[in-house]
Write a protein that holds these residues in place. Structure first.
Motif, short mmCIF file in Angstrom:
data_model
loop_
_atom_site.label_atom_id
_atom_site.label_comp_id
_atom_site.label_asym_id
_atom_site.label_seq_id
_atom_site.Cartn_x
_atom_site.Cartn_y
_atom_site.Cartn_z
N GLY A 1 -32.42 21.97 20.04
CA GLY A 1 -32.29 22.17 21.21
C GLY A 1 -33.17 21.64 22.19
N MET A 2 -34.61 22.20 21.88
CA MET A 2 -35.60 21.64 22.44
C MET A 2 -35.96 20.16 22.31
N GLY A 3 -35.65 19.54 21.23
CA GLY A 3 -35.90 18.16 20.81
C GLY A 3 -34.98 17.50 21.51
N PHE A 4 -33.55 17.66 21.38
CA PHE A 4 -32.56 16.89 22.01
C PHE A 4 -32.65 17.20 23.63
N GLY A 5 -32.92 18.37 24.01
CA GLY A 5 -33.02 18.52 25.39
C GLY A 5 -34.06 17.40 26.13
N LEU A 6 -35.08 17.28 25.40
CA LEU A 6 -36.01 16.23 26.10
C LEU A 6 -35.49 15.03 26.27
N VAL A 7 -34.48 14.47 25.17
CA VAL A 7 -33.70 13.37 25.28
C VAL A 7 -32.72 13.29 26.32
N VAL A 8 -31.95 14.56 26.41
CA VAL A 8 -31.05 14.37 27.56
C VAL A 8 -31.45 14.45 28.99
N LEU A 9 -32.98 15.07 29.06
CA LEU A 9 -33.57 15.18 30.35
C LEU A 9 -34.46 14.01 30.51
N HIS A 10 -34.20 12.90 29.91
CA HIS A 10 -35.01 11.81 29.85
C HIS A 10 -35.48 11.14 31.30
N GLU A 11 -34.32 11.36 32.21
CA GLU A 11 -34.65 10.62 33.56
C GLU A 11 -35.74 11.49 34.38
N HIS A 12 -35.63 12.96 34.10
CA HIS A 12 -36.52 13.86 34.88
C HIS A 12 -37.75 13.65 34.00
N MET A 13 -38.00 13.71 32.84
CA MET A 13 -39.05 13.60 31.85
C MET A 13 -39.91 12.21 32.50
N SER A 14 -39.26 11.18 32.30
CA SER A 14 -39.79 9.73 32.48
C SER A 14 -40.27 9.69 34.19
N ARG A 15 -39.61 10.44 34.96
CA ARG A 15 -40.15 10.41 36.51
C ARG A 15 -41.64 11.43 36.56
N VAL A 16 -41.59 12.38 35.82
CA VAL A 16 -42.65 13.19 35.90
C VAL A 16 -44.01 12.52 35.17
N LEU A 17 -43.58 11.91 34.08
CA LEU A 17 -44.59 11.34 33.23
C LEU A 17 -44.99 9.89 33.71
N GLY A 18 -44.25 9.17 34.67
CA GLY A 18 -44.43 8.08 35.06
C GLY A 18 -44.34 6.82 34.22
N ALA A 19 -43.47 7.08 33.22
CA ALA A 19 -42.94 6.22 32.19
C ALA A 19 -41.60 6.49 31.49
N ASP A 20 -40.72 5.57 31.23
CA ASP A 20 -39.59 5.73 30.56
C ASP A 20 -39.73 6.19 29.22
N THR A 21 -39.57 7.71 28.92
CA THR A 21 -39.69 8.37 27.65
C THR A 21 -38.58 7.75 26.70
N LEU A 22 -37.80 6.96 26.87
CA LEU A 22 -36.96 6.13 26.01
C LEU A 22 -37.53 5.00 25.56
N SER A 23 -38.66 4.61 26.13
CA SER A 23 -39.26 3.36 25.54
C SER A 23 -40.61 3.78 24.84
N PRO A 24 -40.97 2.72 24.02
CA PRO A 24 -42.30 3.17 23.31
C PRO A 24 -43.37 3.82 23.89
N ALA A 25 -43.74 3.17 24.91
CA ALA A 25 -44.76 3.71 25.77
C ALA A 25 -44.81 5.08 26.31
N GLY A 26 -43.43 5.48 27.05
CA GLY A 26 -43.23 6.86 27.50
C GLY A 26 -43.09 7.73 26.36
N TYR A 27 -42.25 7.36 25.34
CA TYR A 27 -42.06 8.25 24.06
C TYR A 27 -43.38 8.46 23.33
N ARG A 28 -44.49 7.83 23.37
CA ARG A 28 -45.69 8.01 22.73
C ARG A 28 -46.47 9.40 23.47
#
Length: 212
Positions: A150-177
């Protein structure tokens, strides 16, 4: 152009195009015609290989869980410490993560089955004796596995919010790193003292089963 390609290559290209189309438009929005256009083949050829959109979606689900299963096994078999493996796994997993981000909020029976399969796989892996890994101390391994997924997949489902707060698309290699490095830190840190954890555990176990 795509009609003359080898059968296996064409089948894979159609499936990969379907992954992207389902990720972008969802199950209802994706169409055989749109998938055929993305794969640069005719709609008739898509139907020749997969029959229906339902069958194509099932092939995508099976591929997603197989990639997840293979990556988990390879990571625990030494891949996690291999920069080469990590780089390849990161690039290969972008399409799967985009697909899962959409599938897991669709509310379909397939999404439920995919999540259940992932929980079962994680539970299996947690019981292995792998170098560099410790077995969980929990007395409820099923719930432990479910929460981890749930925690792992939750980060995927919330990728738009995570990407916004981290400043990079978390579904891209740079953001995922950046996301994955932070997740490793979370797994490594012990934030609660043993005493506080035991107090919280005792309080939780004393909670009534209903609200009355």
């Amino acid at each position: 152009m795509g009609e003359d390609a080898p059968e296996e290559t064409t089948w894979v290209r159609i499936r990969d195009a379907a992954l992207a189309q389902f990720a972008e438009h969802g199950e209802r929005g994706a169409t055989i015609r749109g998938i055929a256009k993305a794969a640069e083949v005719s709609p008739a050829l898509v139907q020749h290989y997969f029959g229906t959109k339902e069958s194509l979606r099932q092939a995508c689900d099976e591929y997603a869980i197989e990639v997840f299963r293979r990556a988990e096994h390879e990571a625990l078999d030494g891949g996690m410490g291999d920069p080469g493996f990590m780089a390849v796994a990161m690039r290969a997993g972008v399409a799967i993560r985009r697909y899962l981000a959409r599938v897991l909020v669709d509310g379909s029976p397939r999404a439920a089955a995919l999540f259940d399969d992932a929980v079962a796989l994680n539970k299996e892996l947690l019981q292995r004796d792998d170098p560099g890994m410790s077995k969980p101390t929990t007395d409820d391994l099923h719930a432990y596995s479910a929460v981890m997924m749930g925690m792992g997949f939750g980060l995927v489902v919330l990728h738009e919010h995570m990407s916004r707060v981290l400043g990079a698309d978390t579904l891209s290699p740079a953001g995922y790193r950046r996301l994955a490095l932070a997740a490793l830190d979370v797994h490594m840190d012990v934030l609660l003292s043993e005493e506080l954890a035991e107090q919280a555990r005792a309080s939780l176990k004393d909670l009534p089963d209903d609200e009355t």
